[in-house]
Design an enzyme around this catalytic site. Structure first.
Site, short mmCIF file in Angstrom:
data_model
loop_
_atom_site.label_atom_id
_atom_site.label_comp_id
_atom_site.label_asym_id
_atom_site.label_seq_id
_atom_site.Cartn_x
_atom_site.Cartn_y
_atom_site.Cartn_z
N GLY A 1 0.76 -5.21 0.69
CA GLY A 1 -0.29 -5.29 -0.25
C GLY A 1 0.28 -5.98 -1.52
O GLY A 1 -0.74 -6.29 -2.16
N ALA B 1 0.88 -1.32 0.11
CA ALA B 1 -0.13 -0.03 0.00
C ALA B 1 0.80 1.32 -0.19
O ALA B 1 1.96 1.24 0.33
CB ALA B 1 -0.89 -0.13 1.20
N GLU C 1 4.13 -5.25 7.46
CA GLU C 1 3.37 -4.33 7.92
C GLU C 1 3.57 -4.09 9.51
O GLU C 1 3.43 -2.87 9.90
CB GLU C 1 1.79 -4.66 7.99
CG GLU C 1 1.31 -4.48 6.46
CD GLU C 1 1.62 -5.71 5.55
OE1 GLU C 1 2.26 -6.32 5.63
OE2 GLU C 1 0.75 -5.86 4.35
N GLU D 1 -0.13 -9.36 -1.25
CA GLU D 1 -1.43 -9.78 -0.82
C GLU D 1 -2.02 -9.85 -2.27
O GLU D 1 -2.91 -10.64 -2.51
CB GLU D 1 -2.05 -8.69 -0.02
CG GLU D 1 -1.72 -8.76 1.51
CD GLU D 1 -2.25 -7.82 2.25
OE1 GLU D 1 -1.86 -6.52 2.10
OE2 GLU D 1 -2.95 -8.18 3.29
#
Ligand SMILES: CCCCCCCCCCCCC[C@H](O)CC(=O)SCCNC(=O)CCNC(=O)[C@H](O)C(C)(C)COP(=O)(O)OP(=O)(O)OC[C@H]1O[C@@H](n2cnc3c(N)ncnc32)[C@H](O)[C@@H]1OP(=O)(O)O
Length: 265
Positions: free
Chosen positions: A118, A73, A141, A121
């Site tokens: 992310g 992200a 994270e 992910e």
């Protein structure tokens, strides 16, 4: 079949092109690290609209940024938004990844370079992952005071088991591709820099098979994680019955007996 394109003139972070009949390449290109901010989130949503319109295509998700699949992200944006916006963008990102993970499509993540947060992910939302030997994958994270919030805490244990998933998330470390392959996070390990080429080759192979059958395999395997064994067996039988009554099985069985390639949808 979607033409080569982009979501719109303004968005250059995601593009797609047909590389063979029934094989679509979606390329992330948002320097410097393919951070999953709005341009990529919106670009992926537009690419998925095209995929949905195209029907039975095998999709390869790849990166044009050297050294990165995607670094996660967008930290620069996250640090500047309020909690409501963070939640809203998180929902947007999770929504796009859930669409990517839909069982009625086959997607292959071609990972060369870093797939973190992310970005991993996103790769785990794909059906399969191919990684070059130099790739590194992780969910760091915890270094940011966050947790993987786009499906990582759910998809990683399903791929590698509880213990290894906790090891990766609690240490926030980068897992070298050979180790990722050994534990099942990566499905195929190839020479460094060759992930996209190998993913496209695999995609062309899979496109020659019955796509409804492939989708049924994905649905049935995924069901195994949510159903008791007896219910899973029953679901498998139901899927088999549905395919047998479809034209696909009739064509596949006939083609075998007539010693010719099947003509699937
Ligand atoms: C308006 C839109 C809002 C969007 C918000 C996002 C949606 C909300 C998300 C909610 C759901 C959570 C999803 C997910 O689980 C959460 C995450 O993914 S958190 C992020 C996880 N990733 C990381 O922690 C990796 C961070 N990066 C690094 O550790 C290092 O950069 C690296 C990858 C190890 C590389 O290190 P170096 O080789 O030393 O290079 P640099 O550090 O200098 O980086 C080069 C360059 O890239 C920029 N960059 C790297 N990673 C990110 C990133 N994740 N976001 C933004 N930018 C990133 C870095 O800043 C450098 O840029 P430059 O300084 O050159 O401009």
């Amino acid at each position: 079949m979607p033409d080569p394109g982009r979501p719109d003139v303004g968005n250059t972070a995601v593009r797609w092109d047909r590389v063979a009949d029934g094989v679509l390449r979606v390329t992330l290109e948002r320097p410097p690290a393919n951070a999953l901010g709005k341009p990529i989130i919106e670009g992926l949503a537009a690419a998925l609209d095209e995929l949905d319109a195209a029907g039975n295509v095998i999709t390869v998700v790849t990166s044009a940024i050297p050294g990165f699949f995607a670094a996660g992200a967008d930290i620069k944006h996250m640090s500047g938004v309020d909690a409501e916006s963070f939640l809203a963008y998180g929902n947007e990102l999770r929504g796009v990844l859930d669409r990517l993970a839909a069982p009625n499509r086959v997607t292959i993540a071609a990972i060369d370079g870093l797939a973190l947060g992310g970005g991993l992910e996103l790769a785990m939302a794909c059906t399969l992952r191919i990684a070059g030997a130099g790739a590194r994958l992780g969910l760091p994270e915890a270094r940011l005071g966050l947790i993987p919030g786009a499906g990582g805490t759910q998809r990683l244990p399903r791929l590698v088991g509880r213990g290894r998933a906790l090891d990766i998330m609690l240490t926030a470390r980068q897992v070298p591709a050979p180790e990722a392959h050994a534990i099942g996070l990566v499905d195929r390990l190839v020479a460094d820099g060759q992930a996209e080429q190998e993913a496209l080759k695999l995609a062309a192979e899979l496109r020659r098979l019955s796509q409804p059958a492939l989708h049924a395999v994905i649905r049935t395997v995924d069901a195994a994680f949510d159903l008791p064994l007896s219910a899973g067996f029953a679901y498998e039988v139901a899927q088999e019955q549905e395919l047998f009554e479809s034209g696909e099985a009739k064509e596949g069985l006939a083609a075998f007996l007539e010693k010719r390639p099947p003509k699937f949808v």
